[in-house]
Scaffold this motif. Structure first.
Motif, PDB file in Angstrom:
ATOM      1  N   TYR A   1      24.766 -12.073  40.753  1.00 17.08           N
ATOM      2  CA  TYR A   1      23.462 -12.209  40.117  1.00 17.08           C
ATOM      3  C   TYR A   1      22.455 -12.747  41.127  1.00 17.08           C
ATOM      4  N   ARG A   2      21.402 -11.984  41.351  1.00 11.98           N
ATOM      5  CA  ARG A   2      20.307 -12.358  42.253  1.00 11.98           C
ATOM      6  C   ARG A   2      20.746 -12.703  43.665  1.00 11.98           C
ATOM      7  N   CYS A   3      21.762 -12.011  44.156  1.00 14.40           N
ATOM      8  CA  CYS A   3      22.142 -12.238  45.557  1.00 14.40           C
ATOM      9  C   CYS A   3      21.757 -11.003  46.369  1.00 14.40           C
ATOM     10  N   SER A   4      21.533 -11.216  47.633  1.00 12.46           N
ATOM     11  CA  SER A   4      21.241 -10.108  48.533  1.00 12.46           C
ATOM     12  C   SER A   4      22.540  -9.356  48.818  1.00 12.46           C
ATOM     13  N   ILE A   5      22.496  -8.032  48.757  1.00  8.22           N
ATOM     14  CA  ILE A   5      23.703  -7.255  49.042  1.00  8.22           C
ATOM     15  C   ILE A   5      24.162  -7.461  50.476  1.00  8.22           C
ATOM     16  N   PHE A   6      23.241  -7.870  51.363  1.00  7.19           N
ATOM     17  CA  PHE A   6      23.563  -8.089  52.767  1.00  7.19           C
ATOM     18  C   PHE A   6      23.848  -9.561  53.070  1.00  7.19           C
ATOM     19  N   GLU A   7      24.088 -10.355  52.060  1.00  6.87           N
ATOM     20  CA  GLU A   7      24.289 -11.791  52.214  1.00  6.87           C
ATOM     21  C   GLU A   7      25.411 -12.154  53.195  1.00  6.87           C
ATOM     22  N   ASN A   8      26.463 -11.360  53.225  1.00  4.97           N
ATOM     23  CA  ASN A   8      27.622 -11.661  54.079  1.00  4.97           C
ATOM     24  C   ASN A   8      27.632 -10.848  55.376  1.00  4.97           C
ATOM     25  N   VAL A   9      26.482 -10.269  55.717  1.00  4.23           N
ATOM     26  CA  VAL A   9      26.410  -9.379  56.872  1.00  4.23           C
ATOM     27  C   VAL A   9      25.409  -9.935  57.882  1.00  4.23           C
ATOM     28  N   ASP A  10      25.742  -9.843  59.140  1.00  4.08           N
ATOM     29  CA  ASP A  10      24.851 -10.238  60.226  1.00  4.08           C
ATOM     30  C   ASP A  10      23.533  -9.473  60.100  1.00  4.08           C
ATOM     31  N   ASP A  11      22.411 -10.145  60.367  1.00  2.00           N
ATOM     32  CA  ASP A  11      21.085  -9.528  60.253  1.00  2.00           C
ATOM     33  C   ASP A  11      20.940  -8.281  61.114  1.00  2.00           C
ATOM     34  N   ASN A  12      21.473  -8.296  62.324  1.00  2.00           N
ATOM     35  CA  ASN A  12      21.374  -7.125  63.205  1.00  2.00           C
ATOM     36  C   ASN A  12      22.096  -5.919  62.609  1.00  2.00           C
ATOM     37  N   LEU A  13      23.285  -6.147  62.041  1.00  2.00           N
ATOM     38  CA  LEU A  13      24.036  -5.063  61.418  1.00  2.00           C
ATOM     39  C   LEU A  13      23.308  -4.542  60.179  1.00  2.00           C
ATOM     40  N   ALA A  14      22.762  -5.438  59.385  1.00  2.00           N
ATOM     41  CA  ALA A  14      22.015  -5.026  58.195  1.00  2.00           C
ATOM     42  C   ALA A  14      20.795  -4.188  58.590  1.00  2.00           C
ATOM     43  N   ASN A  15      20.047  -4.620  59.604  1.00  8.93           N
ATOM     44  CA  ASN A  15      18.879  -3.859  60.073  1.00  8.93           C
ATOM     45  C   ASN A  15      19.281  -2.503  60.619  1.00  8.93           C
ATOM     46  N   LYS A  16      20.353  -2.458  61.382  1.00  5.09           N
ATOM     47  CA  LYS A  16      20.835  -1.187  61.922  1.00  5.09           C
ATOM     48  C   LYS A  16      21.225  -0.243  60.783  1.00  5.09           C
ATOM     49  N   PHE A  17      21.886  -0.785  59.773  1.00  8.85           N
ATOM     50  CA  PHE A  17      22.288   0.028  58.619  1.00  8.85           C
ATOM     51  C   PHE A  17      21.060   0.607  57.909  1.00  8.85           C
ATOM     52  N   VAL A  18      20.085  -0.233  57.637  1.00  7.96           N
ATOM     53  CA  VAL A  18      18.884   0.203  56.929  1.00  7.96           C
ATOM     54  C   VAL A  18      18.124   1.248  57.734  1.00  7.96           C
ATOM     55  N   ASN A  19      18.108   1.136  59.058  1.00 12.68           N
ATOM     56  CA  ASN A  19      17.335   2.043  59.910  1.00 12.68           C
ATOM     57  C   ASN A  19      18.104   3.264  60.403  1.00 12.68           C
ATOM     58  N   THR A  20      19.359   3.420  59.995  1.00 13.49           N
ATOM     59  CA  THR A  20      20.144   4.586  60.401  1.00 13.49           C
ATOM     60  C   THR A  20      19.907   5.720  59.418  1.00 13.49           C
ATOM     61  N   ALA A  21      19.478   6.855  59.948  1.00 16.09           N
ATOM     62  CA  ALA A  21      19.193   8.012  59.100  1.00 16.09           C
ATOM     63  C   ALA A  21      20.436   8.878  58.974  1.00 16.09           C
ATOM     64  N   SER A  22      21.218   8.632  57.955  1.00 15.00           N
ATOM     65  CA  SER A  22      22.357   9.497  57.662  1.00 15.00           C
ATOM     66  C   SER A  22      22.735   9.325  56.204  1.00 15.00           C
ATOM     67  N   ILE A  23      23.588  10.190  55.725  1.00 14.82           N
ATOM     68  CA  ILE A  23      23.994  10.137  54.326  1.00 14.82           C
ATOM     69  C   ILE A  23      24.755   8.852  54.054  1.00 14.82           C
ATOM     70  N   GLN A  24      24.449   8.234  52.946  1.00  8.51           N
ATOM     71  CA  GLN A  24      25.132   7.004  52.564  1.00  8.51           C
ATOM     72  C   GLN A  24      26.352   7.324  51.718  1.00  8.51           C
ATOM     73  N   VAL A  25      27.429   6.646  52.000  1.00 11.00           N
ATOM     74  CA  VAL A  25      28.676   6.775  51.254  1.00 11.00           C
ATOM     75  C   VAL A  25      28.971   5.415  50.634  1.00 11.00           C
TER      76      VAL A  25
END
Length: 178
Positions: A20-44
């Motif tokens: 409840y009200r937590c960030s889905i990226f809470e347990n992920v390094d900021d650099n990895l989260a940013n890379k994930f968000v900025n990667t243009a490919s199909i999400q699985v």
């Protein structure tokens, strides 16, 4: 029961924080989260159920139900299989299709003011009525619930309680602009 719920894009794997009200990226390094968000490919989306890995492709967002027995997946408004207004699907923990959601009549005061008699919006243009987001929220009694944002009229939304087992919508717990 759903375990190890994750998003994948290419070689990137993001284990989601659920709650409840937590960030889905809470347990992920900021650099990895940013890379994930900025990667243009199909999400699985993937998870483990009964020691088997389950994957669904093409969804732009998904989240498990609060009981961890279902996954509610949102697809693009122009998805070839699940276009809007039916761009949300409920899967069982084993990955089988449970329900394709159809938006209900909107019940918020804001929707009545914006739409009048055109509720739900007709005809179904990709941006006139669509599912936009799913998360855990609290209802008016303080119970933890699975909720979905139903978008309408391009930039407006109504947040409704969803019963993943029946596919029925309950009370409106919020509304506004996207």
């Amino acid at each position: 029961m759903i375990k190890d719920f994750s998003f994948l894009k290419g070689e990137l794997i993001i284990p989601l924080a659920l709650g409840y009200r937590c960030s889905i990226f809470e347990n992920v390094d900021d650099n990895l989260a940013n890379k994930f968000v900025n990667t243009a490919s199909i999400q699985v989306v993937k998870w483990i159920n009964d020691n088997k890995e389950i994957q669904i492709d093409r969804s732009f967002f998904a989240y498990p139900s609060i009981d961890m027995h279902y996954v509610i997946a949102m697809y693009s408004q122009i998805d070839p299989v699940y276009p809007s207004p039916n761009n949300a699907v409920i899967y069982t923990a084993n990955g089988s299709l449970h329900k394709i959601l159809t938006p209900p009549k909107l019940i918020s005061k804001l929707a009545f003011e914006r739409l009048g008699e055109n509720n739900p919006p007709q005809p179904y243009a990709p941006d006139s009525l669509f599912f936009n987001h799913v998360n855990w929220d609290k209802d008016s009694k303080g119970n933890l619930v699975t909720s979905v944002w139903i978008g309408y009229d391009r930039e407006w939304h109504e947040n409704r309680v969803l019963n993943p087992e029946t596919g029925e919508f309950g009370e409106c717990i919020g509304s506004g602009r996207l």
